[in-house]
Design a protein around this motif. Structure first.
Motif, mmCIF file in Angstrom:
data_model
loop_
_atom_site.group_PDB
_atom_site.id
_atom_site.type_symbol
_atom_site.label_atom_id
_atom_site.label_comp_id
_atom_site.label_asym_id
_atom_site.label_seq_id
_atom_site.Cartn_x
_atom_site.Cartn_y
_atom_site.Cartn_z
ATOM 1 N N LEU A 141 -29.165 17.442 36.565
ATOM 2 C CA LEU A 141 -29.755 16.371 35.629
ATOM 3 C C LEU A 141 -28.658 15.503 35.010
ATOM 4 N N VAL A 142 -27.679 16.399 34.869
ATOM 5 C CA VAL A 142 -26.580 15.364 34.082
ATOM 6 C C VAL A 142 -25.861 14.583 35.179
ATOM 7 N N ALA A 197 -29.979 13.753 31.880
ATOM 8 C CA ALA A 197 -29.691 14.625 30.746
ATOM 9 C C ALA A 197 -28.462 14.548 30.390
ATOM 10 N N PRO A 198 -28.116 14.381 28.855
ATOM 11 C CA PRO A 198 -26.952 14.311 28.418
ATOM 12 C C PRO A 198 -26.155 15.720 28.833
#
Length: 146
Positions: free
Chosen positions: A131-132, A137-138
């Motif tokens: 996800l990053v 996402a962070p």
């Protein structure tokens, strides 16, 4: 082919584009590694892009049909449970996908459950990294420097 079979075929073929019209716009995906659901078709499709990369040797083992109350609205909805086996970073995962459908037959709620605990932790790390990497996402806060 009905939605659950189209979903299964798309996942087994790793065909992300085939998943797009199977979800409602406001679909919710409940993950074993996140307390709050992933919400909305764009986010859920982004997550599936990561999952299709992270899961190795994913195979569905069968199908159970019925109905169950959804988390979002508490209404009973037609539901399908798809048991699966996969591997993530060398860990064997046993799990189920619970698909719940709206009146038009699209997936409105999706719940994933996996075991054992060590596989859940491995899956969580792999999904977060994906996800990053995909900008969904962070990056996690590394905490205070020592």
């Amino acid at each position: 082919m009905e939605t659950a079979e189209r979903f299964r075929a798309a996942v087994e073929k790793r065909d992300l584009s085939a998943l797009e019209d199977l979800f409602t716009e406001d679909v919710r995906l409940y993950s074993p590694v996140k307390f709050v659901p992933f919400e909305g078709r764009p986010m859920v499709l982004g997550l599936f892009g990561v999952l299709l990369r992270v899961f190795e040797d994913l195979r569905y083992l069968g199908r159970l049909d019925g109905a169950a109350e959804t988390s979002a609205d508490g209404e009973e909805a037609p539901s399908v449970v798809l048991p699966f086996r996969a591997e993530v970073d060398g860990k064997q995962i046993h799990g189920i996908d619970l698909l719940q459908f709206d009146g038009a037959g699209r997936i409105k709620e999706f719940t994933v459950m996996v075991r054992p605990q060590s596989a859940v932790q491995t899956l969580g790390r792999a999904v977060l990294a994906g996800l990053v990497a995909d900008g969904l996402a962070p990056a996690p806060d590394p905490g205070p420097a020592a």
